[in-house]
Design a protein around this motif. Structure first.
Motif, mmCIF file in Angstrom:
data_model
loop_
_atom_site.group_PDB
_atom_site.id
_atom_site.type_symbol
_atom_site.label_atom_id
_atom_site.label_comp_id
_atom_site.label_asym_id
_atom_site.label_seq_id
_atom_site.Cartn_x
_atom_site.Cartn_y
_atom_site.Cartn_z
ATOM 1 N N PHE A 263 -11.420 2.249 -7.885
ATOM 2 C CA PHE A 263 -11.148 1.685 -6.550
ATOM 3 C C PHE A 263 -10.043 2.417 -5.790
ATOM 4 O O PHE A 263 -10.232 2.882 -4.668
ATOM 5 C CB PHE A 263 -10.804 0.198 -6.686
ATOM 6 C CG PHE A 263 -10.649 -0.511 -5.375
ATOM 7 C CD1 PHE A 263 -11.748 -1.038 -4.715
ATOM 8 C CD2 PHE A 263 -9.400 -0.645 -4.786
ATOM 9 C CE1 PHE A 263 -11.607 -1.690 -3.497
ATOM 10 C CE2 PHE A 263 -9.250 -1.294 -3.561
ATOM 11 C CZ PHE A 263 -10.355 -1.811 -2.924
ATOM 12 N N GLY A 264 -8.879 2.529 -6.415
ATOM 13 C CA GLY A 264 -7.730 3.143 -5.738
ATOM 14 C C GLY A 264 -7.983 4.594 -5.352
ATOM 15 O O GLY A 264 -7.561 5.056 -4.290
ATOM 16 N N GLN B 202 0.815 -1.219 0.000
ATOM 17 C CA GLN B 202 0.000 0.000 0.000
ATOM 18 C C GLN B 202 0.846 1.264 0.000
ATOM 19 O O GLN B 202 0.406 2.311 -0.472
ATOM 20 C CB GLN B 202 -0.918 0.041 1.238
ATOM 21 C CG GLN B 202 -2.044 -0.965 1.247
ATOM 22 C CD GLN B 202 -1.658 -2.256 1.940
ATOM 23 O OE1 GLN B 202 -0.506 -2.680 1.880
ATOM 24 N NE2 GLN B 202 -2.602 -2.906 2.591
ATOM 25 N N ARG C 287 -6.984 0.421 -14.014
ATOM 26 C CA ARG C 287 -7.153 0.436 -12.566
ATOM 27 C C ARG C 287 -5.811 0.722 -11.871
ATOM 28 O O ARG C 287 -5.734 1.500 -10.926
ATOM 29 C CB ARG C 287 -7.713 -0.918 -12.102
ATOM 30 C CG ARG C 287 -7.989 -1.001 -10.627
ATOM 31 C CD ARG C 287 -8.618 -2.333 -10.283
ATOM 32 N NE ARG C 287 -7.668 -3.444 -10.460
ATOM 33 C CZ ARG C 287 -7.954 -4.712 -10.199
ATOM 34 N NH1 ARG C 287 -9.163 -5.040 -9.772
ATOM 35 N NH2 ARG C 287 -7.061 -5.656 -10.362
ATOM 36 N N ALA C 288 -4.760 0.071 -12.412
ATOM 37 C CA ALA C 288 -3.433 0.269 -11.820
ATOM 38 C C ALA C 288 -2.913 1.680 -12.091
ATOM 39 O O ALA C 288 -2.239 2.275 -11.255
ATOM 40 C CB ALA C 288 -2.466 -0.773 -12.376
ATOM 41 N N VAL D 76 -4.206 5.522 -9.991
ATOM 42 C CA VAL D 76 -3.634 6.196 -8.825
ATOM 43 C C VAL D 76 -2.267 6.826 -9.141
ATOM 44 O O VAL D 76 -1.553 7.243 -8.236
ATOM 45 C CB VAL D 76 -3.499 5.221 -7.637
ATOM 46 C CG1 VAL D 76 -4.868 4.760 -7.195
ATOM 47 C CG2 VAL D 76 -2.643 4.028 -8.007
ATOM 48 N N ILE E 299 2.878 1.774 -6.147
ATOM 49 C CA ILE E 299 3.043 0.921 -7.320
ATOM 50 C C ILE E 299 1.696 0.650 -7.978
ATOM 51 O O ILE E 299 0.641 0.803 -7.359
ATOM 52 C CB ILE E 299 3.651 -0.445 -6.934
ATOM 53 C CG1 ILE E 299 2.838 -1.033 -5.782
ATOM 54 C CG2 ILE E 299 5.110 -0.300 -6.577
ATOM 55 C CD1 ILE E 299 2.960 -2.515 -5.663
ATOM 56 N N ARG F 297 -10.940 5.948 -4.763
ATOM 57 C CA ARG F 297 -11.937 6.026 -3.689
ATOM 58 C C ARG F 297 -11.325 5.652 -2.353
ATOM 59 O O ARG F 297 -11.694 6.200 -1.321
ATOM 60 C CB ARG F 297 -13.135 5.157 -4.040
ATOM 61 C CG ARG F 297 -13.962 5.839 -5.136
ATOM 62 C CD ARG F 297 -14.959 4.929 -5.768
ATOM 63 N NE ARG F 297 -16.114 4.714 -4.921
ATOM 64 C CZ ARG F 297 -17.187 4.056 -5.327
ATOM 65 N NH1 ARG F 297 -17.231 3.580 -6.547
ATOM 66 N NH2 ARG F 297 -18.194 3.865 -4.524
ATOM 67 N N ILE F 298 -10.389 4.686 -2.387
ATOM 68 C CA ILE F 298 -9.666 4.340 -1.153
ATOM 69 C C ILE F 298 -8.929 5.577 -0.643
ATOM 70 O O ILE F 298 -8.850 5.820 0.558
ATOM 71 C CB ILE F 298 -8.662 3.187 -1.437
ATOM 72 C CG1 ILE F 298 -9.391 1.873 -1.670
ATOM 73 C CG2 ILE F 298 -7.635 3.055 -0.322
ATOM 74 C CD1 ILE F 298 -10.023 1.265 -0.453
ATOM 75 N N ARG F 299 -8.414 6.359 -1.580
ATOM 76 C CA ARG F 299 -7.664 7.561 -1.196
ATOM 77 C C ARG F 299 -8.588 8.737 -0.896
ATOM 78 O O ARG F 299 -8.116 9.862 -0.705
ATOM 79 C CB ARG F 299 -6.692 7.930 -2.314
ATOM 80 C CG ARG F 299 -5.475 7.018 -2.356
ATOM 81 C CD ARG F 299 -4.691 7.194 -3.646
ATOM 82 N NE ARG F 299 -3.478 6.377 -3.674
ATOM 83 C CZ ARG F 299 -3.468 5.060 -3.829
ATOM 84 N NH1 ARG F 299 -4.601 4.396 -3.963
ATOM 85 N NH2 ARG F 299 -2.326 4.402 -3.844
ATOM 86 N N LYS F 300 -9.894 8.485 -0.927
ATOM 87 C CA LYS F 300 -10.885 9.499 -0.581
ATOM 88 C C LYS F 300 -10.745 10.786 -1.395
ATOM 89 O O LYS F 300 -10.841 11.896 -0.881
ATOM 90 C CB LYS F 300 -10.822 9.825 0.918
ATOM 91 C CG LYS F 300 -10.954 8.612 1.826
ATOM 92 C CD LYS F 300 -12.067 8.810 2.840
ATOM 93 C CE LYS F 300 -12.226 7.684 3.828
ATOM 94 N NZ LYS F 300 -12.011 6.325 3.358
#
Lengths: 272, 345
Positions: free
Chosen positions: B97-98, B72, B145-146, B149, B76, B100-103
């Motif tokens: 996804f990434g 995390q 997706r990768a 971020v 990467i 949203r995880i990072r808000k």
């Protein structure tokens, strides 16, 4: 393998007779007896204070045992499938213990540990906490016998989906909790749901283990299955009718659970 | 960002996956880790990603030691061979996804995801589940997706391994263009030498947990550091004591200079080229690859005796130092076979 028409037909007949004699006929008789004196009489039997109390005790015990076993079961499945811990094999074998051991032994074991003169029981008794012959002990017994279901439903699904999605979530920045809630749980939800239904069915129906640790007092420590058992073992035609009525009530609850199983069953290995 | 793997070692039980591996991935490069299965290339990639912990050694990203950092925290992007798509989410949710995880704010997420959907050509599929996409589309989604971020480095683990040959070829070219546009330092794991040669600007050839050679595609092909590298990067023929490329073998009718006598066992016409299978005096076989014009000029027929000449500077008899190639020990032969098997698989 080629099976002749006749063989198929006779196999079907045998299966139907088997199920009929062992399952449908006895259940049918119970239903028939329940309503032999009319709907009102049957309703009367299941609305006595003892019956209502037994219904609620059964529901409350299930309401405590099922969520606890769900949380424990999912956690346990994760440990079994995902971790490389050393005690995994031992844990795996232990999980099945409630399946292997007769429920009566479970009750007896609880009695020895938590009874008035048991290992922990003496301490609890000093604190004024009663476990055996009280609902607490019945909850413990129910938790014990219904423990493996969620684990055994969830573990294969976890195995099936693999851990790549979880690794992908980690590389995208998700913490362990975020990964669990956003990736793992949605993937195993049908397995969990099916496990919950099985656990509920067992929790509602359990009698052996609960019988040993219950004081069997109507209105306080009788669950529905215990009520059926007690009414059935008392002499007198009236009590027998009451047993049938309570049995039918229990059967209807089981049918609802069965319905849930039929709906959830085919979906439980869906990982989408 | 530059990646440094320093003296990495990793064992799984009795199996040595990596043995003292040191690799430098220059900033902005696309480096391929090329090797047969079991050579440790995926393990090295996963150690760079933080998905495995090395037994010893260090991983540096942009000069910072990240050996103890969780995946995390490494900044990467990782793409898996089998996509690792979040099956219960839509394509859009997967890519988001990434972020949203990072808000990140909603409008920022939407804008970035739209941009990526456009980039990977999945705009019309945004609302679908990954299960409804083809393999190639799923992998493009995984790449988006990768990339969402904005990772410092992009790590690809056999990204095209599960795809059909034509889709694979198409995605390779697409990946190379993407890399040229975005310039993210990329490490690609593959067992396909053609893929490595086509996509990468640097190739690290791995074998039995070690890096055999690092160089650009031409260097490793033309100047292989070992028999293994030579065998793994392309077809080889053994003439006497040396390994040569079949297209470097010259056939003549007269024994001039350093040549080896051979019998034509089979002539295979492959359209624009002709493959001649030769039987050498010691009973071994070797292949020579000629253009059609060369083959026609020689007027070869099965059973003819010809003379095979390796390229200049490659001796047939072992020199005193035994190099290059060295004597054909049984171990070396086994390694050749392993390389050839791996290249085919």
């Amino acid at each position: 393998m080629v099976i002749s028409r006749r063989a198929t037909l006779s196999a079907r007949v045998v299966v139907l007779i088997y199920l009929g004699l062992l399952l449908l006929l006895p259940l049918g008789v119970v239903f028939e007896r329940t309503f032999a004196h009319g709907l009102a009489a049957a309703w009367g039997w299941i609305t006595t204070p003892a019956a209502i109390s037994a219904f609620w005790l059964s529901v409350i015990i299930a309401a405590i045992a099922v969520p606890l076993n769900t949380i424990f079961g999912v956690g346990c499945a994760l440990v079994l499938v995902r971790s490389r811990a050393r005690g995994r094999k031992v844990l795996d074998a232990l999980i099945d213990l409630p399946f292997a051991v007769s429920p009566v032994i479970v009750g007896l074991a609880l009695l020895l540990v938590y009874g008035q003169t048991g290992w922990f029981g003496t301490w609890f008794a000093h604190q004024g906490i009663r476990i055996i012959y009280a609902p607490t002990g019945m909850v413990l017994a129910t938790i014990f016998v219904s423990l493996p279901f969620v684990v055994r439903e969830v573990a294969p699904v976890l195995m099936e989906i693999g851990d790549e999605q979880e690794q992908a979530a980690a590389t995208l920045g998700a913490s362990g909790w975020q990964t669990f809630w956003r990736v793992t749980l949605p993937s195993i939800r049908w397995g969990v749901a099916y496990g919950v239904v099985l656990t509920t069915a067992r929790a509602l129906g359990e009698i052996g283990a609960v019988l040993v640790v219950s004081s069997n007092v109507a209105g306080s420590t009788l669950t529905l299955p215990l009520l059926v058992y007690q009414r059935d073992s008392q002499i007198g035609a009236g009590e027998i009718s009451g047993a049938y009525a309570a049995a039918t009530e229990l059967a209807v609850m089981s049918l609802i659970v069965l319905l849930a199983m039929t709906v959830l069953g085919p979906r439980r290995n869906e990982t989408k | 960002m530059r990646i440094d793997a320093q003296a990495i070692a990793k064992r799984f039980g009795d199996f040595t996956a990596l043995e003292d591996v040191t690799l430098e991935v220059p900033e902005g490069s696309l480096t391929a880790l090329l090797g047969p299965s079991g050579s440790g290339k995926s393990t090295l990639l996963r150690i760079i990603a933080g998905l495995e912990a090395p037994d010893s050694g260090a991983v540096l990203i942009d000069g910072t030691d990240v050996t103890a950092a969780r995946p995390q925290e490494r900044g990467i992007g990782f793409v898996f061979q089998h996509y690792a798509a979040f099956a219960h989410m839509t394509v859009r949710e997967n890519i988001a996804f990434g972020l949203r995880i990072r808000k990140r704010p909603k409008d920022v997420v939407t804008a970035r995801v739209d941009e990526l959907l456009e980039l990977v050509g999945l705009m019309t599929w945004a609302g679908q589940r990954p299960g409804q996409l083809s393999g190639g589309q799923r992998q493009r989604m995984a790449l988006a997706r990768a990339l969402a971020v904005e990772p410092r480095v992009l790590l690809l683990d056999e990204p095209f391994g599960a795809l059909d040959a034509n889709v694979r070829a198409e995605l390779r070219r697409w990946l190379r263009r993407l890399h040229d546009e975005q310039g993210v330092t990329t490490v690609l794991v593959t067992h396909d030498q053609e893929e490595a040669m086509e996509v990468a600007d640097r190739i690290a050839v791995m074998h039995e947990g070690r890096i055999e050679q690092v160089g650009n595609p031409r260097e490793v092909y033309d100047h292989p550091a070992s028999d293994f590298v030579m065998g793994f990067l392309g077809p080889v023929s053994r003439l006497g004591h040396s390994l040569v490329r079949p297209h470097d073998v010259t056939l003549t009718h007269s024994p001039e200079g350093e040549v080896i006598e051979a019998m034509v066992a089979r002539i295979v016409h492959l359209g624009f080229e002709v493959r001649i299978e030769l039987e050498l005096p010691d009973g071994s076989t070797a292949g020579a690859q000629l253009t059609r014009a060369q083959a026609e000029a020689l007027e070869l027929a099965t059973g003819d005796i010809v003379y095979a000449r390796p390229p200049a500077g490659v001796p047939i008899e072992p020199s005193l130092e035994g190099a290059p190639g060295g004597p054909p020990t049984s171990a070396a032969r086994a390694a050749d076979l392993a390389a050839i098997d791996a290249a085919e698989s």
